[in-house]
Design a protein around this motif. Structure first.
Motif, PDB file in Angstrom:
ATOM      1  N   TYR A 165      14.203   9.411  13.652  1.00 18.68           N
ATOM      2  CA  TYR A 165      12.795   9.634  13.320  1.00 18.68           C
ATOM      3  C   TYR A 165      12.420   8.901  12.041  1.00 18.68           C
ATOM      4  O   TYR A 165      13.210   8.844  11.079  1.00 18.68           O
ATOM      5  CB  TYR A 165      12.505  11.132  13.138  1.00 18.68           C
ATOM      6  CG  TYR A 165      12.416  11.872  14.452  1.00 18.68           C
ATOM      7  CD1 TYR A 165      11.293  11.732  15.261  1.00 18.68           C
ATOM      8  CD2 TYR A 165      13.449  12.685  14.889  1.00 18.68           C
ATOM      9  CE1 TYR A 165      11.206  12.394  16.476  1.00 18.68           C
ATOM     10  CE2 TYR A 165      13.377  13.351  16.099  1.00 18.68           C
ATOM     11  CZ  TYR A 165      12.254  13.200  16.891  1.00 18.68           C
ATOM     12  OH  TYR A 165      12.172  13.849  18.092  1.00 18.68           O
ATOM     13  N   VAL A 166      11.227   8.348  12.022  1.00 19.55           N
ATOM     14  CA  VAL A 166      10.659   7.746  10.811  1.00 19.55           C
ATOM     15  C   VAL A 166       9.197   8.166  10.727  1.00 19.55           C
ATOM     16  O   VAL A 166       8.617   8.655  11.703  1.00 19.55           O
ATOM     17  CB  VAL A 166      10.747   6.199  10.831  1.00 19.55           C
ATOM     18  CG1 VAL A 166      12.188   5.735  10.830  1.00 19.55           C
ATOM     19  CG2 VAL A 166       9.989   5.626  12.031  1.00 19.55           C
ATOM     20  N   LEU A 167       8.606   7.971   9.552  1.00 22.71           N
ATOM     21  CA  LEU A 167       7.191   8.284   9.366  1.00 22.71           C
ATOM     22  C   LEU A 167       6.383   7.001   9.561  1.00 22.71           C
ATOM     23  O   LEU A 167       6.555   6.037   8.803  1.00 22.71           O
ATOM     24  CB  LEU A 167       6.956   8.860   7.968  1.00 22.71           C
ATOM     25  CG  LEU A 167       7.738  10.126   7.646  1.00 22.71           C
ATOM     26  CD1 LEU A 167       7.552  10.507   6.178  1.00 22.71           C
ATOM     27  CD2 LEU A 167       7.289  11.276   8.549  1.00 22.71           C
ATOM     28  N   GLY A 168       5.492   6.995  10.544  1.00 24.32           N
ATOM     29  CA  GLY A 168       4.706   5.790  10.824  1.00 24.32           C
ATOM     30  C   GLY A 168       3.854   5.379   9.641  1.00 24.32           C
ATOM     31  O   GLY A 168       3.650   4.195   9.393  1.00 24.32           O
ATOM     32  N   CYS A 169       3.357   6.358   8.883  1.00 20.16           N
ATOM     33  CA  CYS A 169       2.457   6.031   7.769  1.00 20.16           C
ATOM     34  C   CYS A 169       3.189   5.386   6.602  1.00 20.16           C
ATOM     35  O   CYS A 169       2.553   4.871   5.687  1.00 20.16           O
ATOM     36  CB  CYS A 169       1.702   7.274   7.300  1.00 20.16           C
ATOM     37  SG  CYS A 169       2.710   8.462   6.394  1.00 20.16           S
ATOM     38  N   GLN A 170       4.521   5.430   6.618  1.00 24.80           N
ATOM     39  CA  GLN A 170       5.312   4.910   5.493  1.00 24.80           C
ATOM     40  C   GLN A 170       6.215   3.755   5.889  1.00 24.80           C
ATOM     41  O   GLN A 170       6.963   3.252   5.064  1.00 24.80           O
ATOM     42  CB  GLN A 170       6.178   6.045   4.911  1.00 24.80           C
ATOM     43  CG  GLN A 170       5.390   7.209   4.373  1.00 24.80           C
ATOM     44  CD  GLN A 170       4.513   6.819   3.199  1.00 24.80           C
ATOM     45  OE1 GLN A 170       4.965   6.123   2.293  1.00 24.80           O
ATOM     46  NE2 GLN A 170       3.267   7.223   3.215  1.00 24.80           N
ATOM     47  N   SER A 171       6.171   3.345   7.158  1.00 23.36           N
ATOM     48  CA  SER A 171       7.173   2.397   7.660  1.00 23.36           C
ATOM     49  C   SER A 171       6.681   0.963   7.672  1.00 23.36           C
ATOM     50  O   SER A 171       5.578   0.675   8.158  1.00 23.36           O
ATOM     51  CB  SER A 171       7.585   2.784   9.089  1.00 23.36           C
ATOM     52  OG  SER A 171       8.268   4.012   9.073  1.00 23.36           O
ATOM     53  N   THR A 172       7.524   0.075   7.172  1.00 19.00           N
ATOM     54  CA  THR A 172       7.309  -1.359   7.338  1.00 19.00           C
ATOM     55  C   THR A 172       8.491  -1.915   8.146  1.00 19.00           C
ATOM     56  O   THR A 172       9.573  -1.325   8.163  1.00 19.00           O
ATOM     57  CB  THR A 172       7.234  -2.089   5.976  1.00 19.00           C
ATOM     58  OG1 THR A 172       8.354  -1.692   5.189  1.00 19.00           O
ATOM     59  CG2 THR A 172       5.965  -1.737   5.236  1.00 19.00           C
ATOM     60  N   ALA A 173       8.268  -3.049   8.787  1.00 23.40           N
ATOM     61  CA  ALA A 173       9.301  -3.611   9.683  1.00 23.40           C
ATOM     62  C   ALA A 173      10.391  -4.318   8.879  1.00 23.40           C
ATOM     63  O   ALA A 173      10.104  -5.014   7.910  1.00 23.40           O
ATOM     64  CB  ALA A 173       8.660  -4.586  10.652  1.00 23.40           C
ATOM     65  N   ARG A 174      11.640  -4.128   9.308  1.00 20.24           N
ATOM     66  CA  ARG A 174      12.758  -4.850   8.672  1.00 20.24           C
ATOM     67  C   ARG A 174      13.419  -5.826   9.629  1.00 20.24           C
ATOM     68  O   ARG A 174      14.275  -6.599   9.226  1.00 20.24           O
ATOM     69  CB  ARG A 174      13.803  -3.859   8.171  1.00 20.24           C
ATOM     70  CG  ARG A 174      13.378  -3.189   6.889  1.00 20.24           C
ATOM     71  CD  ARG A 174      14.494  -2.411   6.288  1.00 20.24           C
ATOM     72  NE  ARG A 174      15.632  -3.248   5.888  1.00 20.24           N
ATOM     73  CZ  ARG A 174      16.764  -2.765   5.420  1.00 20.24           C
ATOM     74  NH1 ARG A 174      16.922  -1.481   5.302  1.00 20.24           N
ATOM     75  NH2 ARG A 174      17.741  -3.567   5.071  1.00 20.24           N
ATOM     76  N   THR A 175      13.087  -5.735  10.904  1.00 12.87           N
ATOM     77  CA  THR A 175      13.645  -6.682  11.878  1.00 12.87           C
ATOM     78  C   THR A 175      12.482  -7.263  12.691  1.00 12.87           C
ATOM     79  O   THR A 175      11.418  -6.634  12.795  1.00 12.87           O
ATOM     80  CB  THR A 175      14.634  -5.981  12.835  1.00 12.87           C
ATOM     81  OG1 THR A 175      14.008  -4.810  13.382  1.00 12.87           O
ATOM     82  CG2 THR A 175      15.900  -5.567  12.109  1.00 12.87           C
ATOM     83  N   PRO A 176      12.668  -8.448  13.265  1.00  9.66           N
ATOM     84  CA  PRO A 176      11.557  -9.111  13.971  1.00  9.66           C
ATOM     85  C   PRO A 176      11.069  -8.323  15.186  1.00  9.66           C
ATOM     86  O   PRO A 176       9.903  -8.428  15.571  1.00  9.66           O
ATOM     87  CB  PRO A 176      12.152 -10.455  14.407  1.00  9.66           C
ATOM     88  CG  PRO A 176      13.387 -10.637  13.610  1.00  9.66           C
ATOM     89  CD  PRO A 176      13.878  -9.290  13.211  1.00  9.66           C
ATOM     90  N   GLU A 177      11.965  -7.556  15.807  1.00  4.29           N
ATOM     91  CA  GLU A 177      11.575  -6.768  16.987  1.00  4.29           C
ATOM     92  C   GLU A 177      11.868  -5.301  16.705  1.00  4.29           C
ATOM     93  O   GLU A 177      12.975  -4.957  16.268  1.00  4.29           O
ATOM     94  CB  GLU A 177      12.401  -7.169  18.211  1.00  4.29           C
ATOM     95  CG  GLU A 177      12.142  -8.562  18.737  1.00  4.29           C
ATOM     96  CD  GLU A 177      11.035  -8.594  19.782  1.00  4.29           C
ATOM     97  OE1 GLU A 177      10.822  -7.557  20.453  1.00  4.29           O
ATOM     98  OE2 GLU A 177      10.386  -9.645  19.904  1.00  4.29           O
ATOM     99  N   VAL A 178      10.898  -4.448  16.945  1.00  2.43           N
ATOM    100  CA  VAL A 178      11.093  -3.008  16.758  1.00  2.43           C
ATOM    101  C   VAL A 178      10.500  -2.300  17.980  1.00  2.43           C
ATOM    102  O   VAL A 178       9.455  -2.716  18.493  1.00  2.43           O
ATOM    103  CB  VAL A 178      10.392  -2.498  15.483  1.00  2.43           C
ATOM    104  CG1 VAL A 178      10.575  -1.006  15.316  1.00  2.43           C
ATOM    105  CG2 VAL A 178      10.912  -3.237  14.236  1.00  2.43           C
ATOM    106  N   ALA A 179      11.182  -1.272  18.435  1.00  2.00           N
ATOM    107  CA  ALA A 179      10.614  -0.432  19.510  1.00  2.00           C
ATOM    108  C   ALA A 179      10.597   1.010  19.005  1.00  2.00           C
ATOM    109  O   ALA A 179      11.590   1.496  18.452  1.00  2.00           O
ATOM    110  CB  ALA A 179      11.452  -0.535  20.775  1.00  2.00           C
ATOM    111  N   VAL A 180       9.455   1.667  19.161  1.00  2.00           N
ATOM    112  CA  VAL A 180       9.346   3.074  18.738  1.00  2.00           C
ATOM    113  C   VAL A 180       8.693   3.893  19.857  1.00  2.00           C
ATOM    114  O   VAL A 180       7.973   3.352  20.688  1.00  2.00           O
ATOM    115  CB  VAL A 180       8.513   3.245  17.447  1.00  2.00           C
ATOM    116  CG1 VAL A 180       9.107   2.477  16.287  1.00  2.00           C
ATOM    117  CG2 VAL A 180       7.054   2.862  17.669  1.00  2.00           C
TER     118      VAL A 180
END
Ligand code: FES
Length: 364
Positions: free
Chosen positions: A345-360
């Motif tokens: 789990y992560v918080l969408g309001c606080q998350s920035t991408a660290r990899t070129p592709e992300v799936a949530v």
């Protein structure tokens, strides 16, 4: 769960169109639960019903006015279960000087129209089929009740509830619990602790009660001292932290009903650093460009997705989603516990991408 923020109010609730991303509901019924607690049965607009899909233990954010012409936002846990067919219901207990809770208990009546945000939160069982032990004190029983009813109706596990109150008259949902215990004698076990008879629940008392259920997944909601005492009892029984879920009460400072800001055009985003995010929400998967430095929630809202949120400060978990692929970085997190993070789990309001592709996904 309950939390608060304040801004200026141009009118009473329901008189203006709802703010962007807010949903309008009508109060169908006000139920007096105890002398100082009531429940609001809420009816969404027919076109919005699908946006109220929720998991047991989640909460709604309500917009309520303050006497000085401002708005205050409060998060209240849902006492209803999504698995029983019952209507949406939040339960509110008065707090001394509490603007939101006293306005709701004194002024809201059937027909009142309220603006709310989509349900959110991570205080929800990963499976309804495993055995659970639930610890609640006072109005902390609200999300616990939702979990309990879902487990009995849609799951197969056994449920134990340890429920602490000041005295018999302050027990919320007493009749409903008696009825459920009668209907599920082999699966539901309820233990009431009354301060008027036994004093405040101590660690040895809670340890003795919890000992029988130490192999179960635990959910804890109530005033902070109660949750700390339960936590100490569970630790002394060596219940693994990943099987202990707590719902924390937080105070918020932003305005969750204000128009969301557009994504931060990060200076480093020259178009080449942008990531791609595949988002599953309400049963559909969409692919969205995720500029470097931008927060996931902002990106999704700007793309027209109906992503849930409340505080936007990392303090409430309404925006929580699960990372299925890739990595993100959170700027701030006051609410997700270690076990939540381990589950992805992560918080969408606080998350920035660290990899070129992300799936949530928001659907698990
Ligand atoms: S919206 Fe509250 S933590 Fe993100």
């Amino acid at each position: 769960m309950t939390s608060a923020v304040t801004t200026r109010a141009p009118s009473q609730p329901g008189e203006q169109p709802p703010p962007a991303h807010a949903l309008r509901v009508t109060v169908a019924e006000v139920v007096a639960e105890t002398e100082d607690a009531c429940s609001l049965v809420l009816q969404p607009e027919p076109a919005d019903v699908h946006r109220f899909a929720y998991r047991p233990g989640q909460f709604l954010t309500l917009r309520v006015p303050t006497p000085d012409g401002g708005w205050t936002a409060r998060c209240y846990s849902l006492a209803s279960s999504p698995d029983t067919g019952e209507p949406l219901k939040v339960t509110v207990k008065r707090t001394a000087g509490g603007l939101g809770s006293n306005w709701i208990c004194d002024e809201v009546s059937p027909g009142t129209r309220l603006d709310v945000l989509r349900p959110g939160g991570t205080f929800t069982p990963p499976s309804l089929d495993e055995d659970l032990v639930l610890f609640a004190a006072g109005s902390g029983v609200t999300p616990v009740m939702s979990i309990l009813k879902s487990a009995l109706r849609a799951g197969t596990g056994r449920v134990a509830l340890v429920y602490a109150n000041r005295d018999e008259r302050s027990v919320i949902f007493g009749d409903e619990l008696r009825e459920l215990a009668r209907d599920h004698p082999d699966r539901l076990h309820v233990v009431h602790l009354l301060e008027s008879l036994q004093g405040l629940p101590s660690e040895p008392v809670l340890r003795a009660l919890a000992g029988e259920f130490a192999a179960r997944r635990a959910f804890v909601c109530g005033p902070e001292p109660f949750m700390e005492t339960v936590g100490a009892a569970l630790r002394s029984l060596r219940v693994p932290p990943e099987r202990v879920h707590v719902e924390r009460y937080t105070s918020l400072t932003g305005d969750p009903f204000a128009a969301p800001e557009p994504p931060d055009p990060d200076e480093s985003d020259d178009g080449q650093d942008a990531a791609t995010v595949h988002v599953t929400l309400d049963g559909e998967t969409r692919t969205v460009r995720w500029p470097a430095g931008a927060r996931l929630l902002d990106v999704l809202l700007a793309a027209g997705l109906d992503a849930p949120f409340s505080c936007r400060e990392g303090a409430c978990s309404a925006c929580a989603c699960r990372v299925l692929e890739g990595e993100v970085e959170m700027a701030h997190n006051e609410v997700l516990e270690r076990e939540d993070l381990e589950e992805g789990y992560v918080l969408g309001c606080q998350s920035t991408a660290r990899t070129p592709e992300v799936a949530v996904t928001y659907d698990e």
